[in-house]
Design a protein around this motif. Sequence first.
Motif, PDB file in Angstrom:
ATOM      1  N   GLY A  84      97.869  35.723 -57.345  1.00  0.00           N
ATOM      2  CA  GLY A  84      97.035  34.514 -57.718  1.00  0.00           C
ATOM      3  C   GLY A  84      96.896  34.299 -59.118  1.00  0.00           C
ATOM      4  O   GLY A  84      97.844  34.848 -59.935  1.00  0.00           O
ATOM      5  N   THR A  85      95.717  33.808 -59.643  1.00  0.00           N
ATOM      6  CA  THR A  85      95.300  33.777 -61.040  1.00  0.00           C
ATOM      7  C   THR A  85      94.992  35.014 -61.391  1.00  0.00           C
ATOM      8  O   THR A  85      93.951  35.727 -61.157  1.00  0.00           O
ATOM      9  CB  THR A  85      94.164  32.782 -61.137  1.00  0.00           C
ATOM     10  OG1 THR A  85      94.601  31.570 -60.627  1.00  0.00           O
ATOM     11  CG2 THR A  85      94.033  32.640 -62.713  1.00  0.00           C
ATOM     12  N   HIS A  86      95.792  35.698 -62.336  1.00  0.00           N
ATOM     13  CA  HIS A  86      95.417  37.175 -62.710  1.00  0.00           C
ATOM     14  C   HIS A  86      95.820  37.334 -64.116  1.00  0.00           C
ATOM     15  O   HIS A  86      96.505  36.542 -64.736  1.00  0.00           O
ATOM     16  CB  HIS A  86      96.392  37.993 -61.842  1.00  0.00           C
ATOM     17  CG  HIS A  86      98.067  37.806 -62.243  1.00  0.00           C
ATOM     18  ND1 HIS A  86      98.774  36.887 -61.438  1.00  0.00           N
ATOM     19  CD2 HIS A  86      98.914  38.509 -63.001  1.00  0.00           C
ATOM     20  CE1 HIS A  86     100.086  36.982 -61.916  1.00  0.00           C
ATOM     21  NE2 HIS A  86      99.893  37.940 -62.903  1.00  0.00           N
ATOM     22  N   VAL A  87      95.720  38.607 -64.705  1.00  0.00           N
ATOM     23  CA  VAL A  87      95.817  39.041 -66.052  1.00  0.00           C
ATOM     24  C   VAL A  87      96.928  40.075 -65.902  1.00  0.00           C
ATOM     25  O   VAL A  87      97.044  40.703 -64.981  1.00  0.00           O
ATOM     26  CB  VAL A  87      94.758  39.332 -66.738  1.00  0.00           C
ATOM     27  CG1 VAL A  87      93.680  38.321 -67.127  1.00  0.00           C
ATOM     28  CG2 VAL A  87      93.964  40.445 -66.372  1.00  0.00           C
ATOM     29  N   ASP A  88      97.714  40.097 -66.829  1.00  0.00           N
ATOM     30  CA  ASP A  88      98.724  41.358 -66.908  1.00  0.00           C
ATOM     31  C   ASP A  88      98.270  42.230 -68.280  1.00  0.00           C
ATOM     32  O   ASP A  88      97.819  41.743 -69.246  1.00  0.00           O
ATOM     33  CB  ASP A  88     100.159  40.762 -67.255  1.00  0.00           C
ATOM     34  CG  ASP A  88     100.899  40.157 -66.250  1.00  0.00           C
ATOM     35  OD1 ASP A  88     100.367  40.132 -65.105  1.00  0.00           O
ATOM     36  OD2 ASP A  88     101.757  39.455 -66.742  1.00  0.00           O
ATOM     37  N   ALA A  89      98.054  43.432 -67.924  1.00  0.00           N
ATOM     38  CA  ALA A  89      97.966  44.566 -69.074  1.00  0.00           C
ATOM     39  C   ALA A  89      99.070  45.126 -69.782  1.00  0.00           C
ATOM     40  O   ALA A  89     100.305  44.952 -68.797  1.00  0.00           O
ATOM     41  CB  ALA A  89      97.083  45.360 -68.688  1.00  0.00           C
ATOM     42  N   PRO A  90      99.100  45.532 -70.863  1.00  0.00           N
ATOM     43  CA  PRO A  90     100.404  46.072 -71.405  1.00  0.00           C
ATOM     44  C   PRO A  90     101.262  47.013 -70.336  1.00  0.00           C
ATOM     45  O   PRO A  90     102.446  47.309 -70.349  1.00  0.00           O
ATOM     46  CB  PRO A  90     100.147  46.608 -72.798  1.00  0.00           C
ATOM     47  CG  PRO A  90      98.812  45.991 -72.980  1.00  0.00           C
ATOM     48  CD  PRO A  90      98.359  45.504 -71.890  1.00  0.00           C
ATOM     49  N   TYR A  91     100.344  47.936 -69.632  1.00  0.00           N
ATOM     50  CA  TYR A  91     100.991  48.805 -68.748  1.00  0.00           C
ATOM     51  C   TYR A  91     101.735  48.192 -67.640  1.00  0.00           C
ATOM     52  O   TYR A  91     102.808  49.009 -67.062  1.00  0.00           O
ATOM     53  CB  TYR A  91      99.807  49.482 -68.038  1.00  0.00           C
ATOM     54  CG  TYR A  91      99.942  50.538 -66.992  1.00  0.00           C
ATOM     55  CD1 TYR A  91     100.491  52.141 -67.430  1.00  0.00           C
ATOM     56  CD2 TYR A  91     100.236  50.447 -65.625  1.00  0.00           C
ATOM     57  CE1 TYR A  91     100.908  52.935 -66.633  1.00  0.00           C
ATOM     58  CE2 TYR A  91     100.353  51.378 -64.819  1.00  0.00           C
ATOM     59  CZ  TYR A  91     100.874  52.602 -65.449  1.00  0.00           C
ATOM     60  OH  TYR A  91     101.143  53.800 -64.536  1.00  0.00           O
ATOM     61  N   HIS A  92     101.809  46.709 -67.452  1.00  0.00           N
ATOM     62  CA  HIS A  92     102.642  45.889 -66.451  1.00  0.00           C
ATOM     63  C   HIS A  92     104.193  46.264 -66.770  1.00  0.00           C
ATOM     64  O   HIS A  92     104.854  46.338 -65.846  1.00  0.00           O
ATOM     65  CB  HIS A  92     102.131  44.651 -66.735  1.00  0.00           C
ATOM     66  CG  HIS A  92     102.917  43.954 -65.617  1.00  0.00           C
ATOM     67  ND1 HIS A  92     102.931  44.167 -64.172  1.00  0.00           N
ATOM     68  CD2 HIS A  92     103.391  42.588 -65.742  1.00  0.00           C
ATOM     69  CE1 HIS A  92     103.766  43.138 -63.692  1.00  0.00           C
ATOM     70  NE2 HIS A  92     104.202  42.255 -64.411  1.00  0.00           N
ATOM     71  N   VAL A  93     104.494  46.472 -68.195  1.00  0.00           N
ATOM     72  CA  VAL A  93     105.856  46.512 -68.190  1.00  0.00           C
ATOM     73  C   VAL A  93     106.487  47.778 -69.097  1.00  0.00           C
ATOM     74  O   VAL A  93     107.543  48.158 -69.424  1.00  0.00           O
ATOM     75  CB  VAL A  93     106.247  45.266 -69.193  1.00  0.00           C
ATOM     76  CG1 VAL A  93     106.153  44.094 -68.611  1.00  0.00           C
ATOM     77  CG2 VAL A  93     105.431  45.249 -70.552  1.00  0.00           C
ATOM     78  N   ASP A  94     105.352  48.656 -69.412  1.00  0.00           N
ATOM     79  CA  ASP A  94     105.636  49.962 -69.962  1.00  0.00           C
ATOM     80  C   ASP A  94     104.536  51.127 -69.727  1.00  0.00           C
ATOM     81  O   ASP A  94     103.176  50.917 -69.845  1.00  0.00           O
ATOM     82  CB  ASP A  94     105.700  49.794 -71.408  1.00  0.00           C
ATOM     83  CG  ASP A  94     106.252  51.232 -72.172  1.00  0.00           C
ATOM     84  OD1 ASP A  94     106.025  51.944 -71.940  1.00  0.00           O
ATOM     85  OD2 ASP A  94     107.357  50.762 -72.855  1.00  0.00           O
ATOM     86  N   VAL A  95     104.879  52.139 -69.023  1.00  0.00           N
ATOM     87  CA  VAL A  95     103.976  53.082 -68.784  1.00  0.00           C
ATOM     88  C   VAL A  95     103.391  53.814 -69.705  1.00  0.00           C
ATOM     89  O   VAL A  95     102.295  54.484 -69.570  1.00  0.00           O
ATOM     90  CB  VAL A  95     104.605  54.014 -67.664  1.00  0.00           C
ATOM     91  CG1 VAL A  95     104.888  53.463 -66.556  1.00  0.00           C
ATOM     92  CG2 VAL A  95     105.795  54.960 -68.397  1.00  0.00           C
ATOM     93  N   THR A  96     103.573  53.609 -70.950  1.00  0.00           N
ATOM     94  CA  THR A  96     103.255  54.350 -72.388  1.00  0.00           C
ATOM     95  C   THR A  96     102.190  53.367 -73.060  1.00  0.00           C
ATOM     96  O   THR A  96     101.494  53.872 -73.986  1.00  0.00           O
ATOM     97  CB  THR A  96     104.403  54.758 -73.298  1.00  0.00           C
ATOM     98  OG1 THR A  96     104.874  53.754 -73.789  1.00  0.00           O
ATOM     99  CG2 THR A  96     105.191  55.534 -72.719  1.00  0.00           C
ATOM    100  N   TRP A  97     102.178  52.139 -72.590  1.00  0.00           N
ATOM    101  CA  TRP A  97     101.339  51.148 -72.919  1.00  0.00           C
ATOM    102  C   TRP A  97      99.954  51.127 -72.223  1.00  0.00           C
ATOM    103  O   TRP A  97      99.808  51.646 -71.252  1.00  0.00           O
ATOM    104  CB  TRP A  97     101.851  49.889 -72.966  1.00  0.00           C
ATOM    105  CG  TRP A  97     103.127  49.724 -74.053  1.00  0.00           C
ATOM    106  CD1 TRP A  97     103.557  50.698 -74.946  1.00  0.00           C
ATOM    107  CD2 TRP A  97     104.108  48.652 -74.259  1.00  0.00           C
ATOM    108  NE1 TRP A  97     104.601  50.482 -75.533  1.00  0.00           N
ATOM    109  CE2 TRP A  97     105.006  48.940 -74.893  1.00  0.00           C
ATOM    110  CE3 TRP A  97     103.834  47.127 -73.691  1.00  0.00           C
ATOM    111  CZ2 TRP A  97     106.083  48.210 -75.321  1.00  0.00           C
ATOM    112  CZ3 TRP A  97     105.157  46.471 -74.115  1.00  0.00           C
ATOM    113  CH2 TRP A  97     106.051  46.916 -75.075  1.00  0.00           C
TER     114      TRP A  97
END
Length: 249
Positions: free
Chosen positions: A51-64
Amino acid sequence: MTAPVLHDLTHQVTTGMPVYPGDPEVSLRPALTTDTAGVNVLSVHLGSQSGTHVDAPYHVDVTWPTLDGLPLERFTGPAVIADLRALPARTAVTPDQLAPALARVTPGTILLLATGWPRFWGTDRYLAHPYLTPEAAEAIAAAGVRTVGVDALSVDPTPDPGPADPAVAALLAGLADEHDTAPAAAEPVLAAHRILLAAGGGGVIVENLTDLTPLLEAQARDKPVSLSLFPLRLAAADGAPVRAVARVG
């Protein structure tokens, strides 16, 4: 003095609601009822990107940074809305198209991308939304924006899932192999995501907002617009659903 007006920009969470291809399906069902347990309790099954959600940097890189590693300031602030509603399906958004909106941003501004795609919510066409080029994402980051929201499934292009029938998919793949003389160059995966989420030590992307037309109209009348996009406090998460609310005036 006119009282501020609140606009709910959140899609309702329902069983079987649209999700990004491959993400967990959403299911709501009674876990307890007043008939048998004296209380009503709902069992909720969904993915962090539902649904309506936020992405954190960890979404695309496990070191972020994970969601709980981001400051609360990333999830609230004044908003500027870019009007992209005239763009056709699968159009790549360029820096020039964002320039009028980026000229208005100040530190802490949330940039909203109004594509008009909520009108296709629940249909296959919802996957064919406009998207940011890497150059547009770079321009956003360079302007100091650390939170970007969009009224579509993603800031990057969403792949066409192709034919549902496996036999048709295999046939098309065979035809493609016959006509391809060289392998296609690999495209960067989620390029706009990576640029925006890396900005300023950790950016935020908000996806699947509802219709932003009321906010564009308020902006045209020089009414101040601010947003609250606070997510569920999930531990070490890549993202989470939000209740996105805009305040006009």
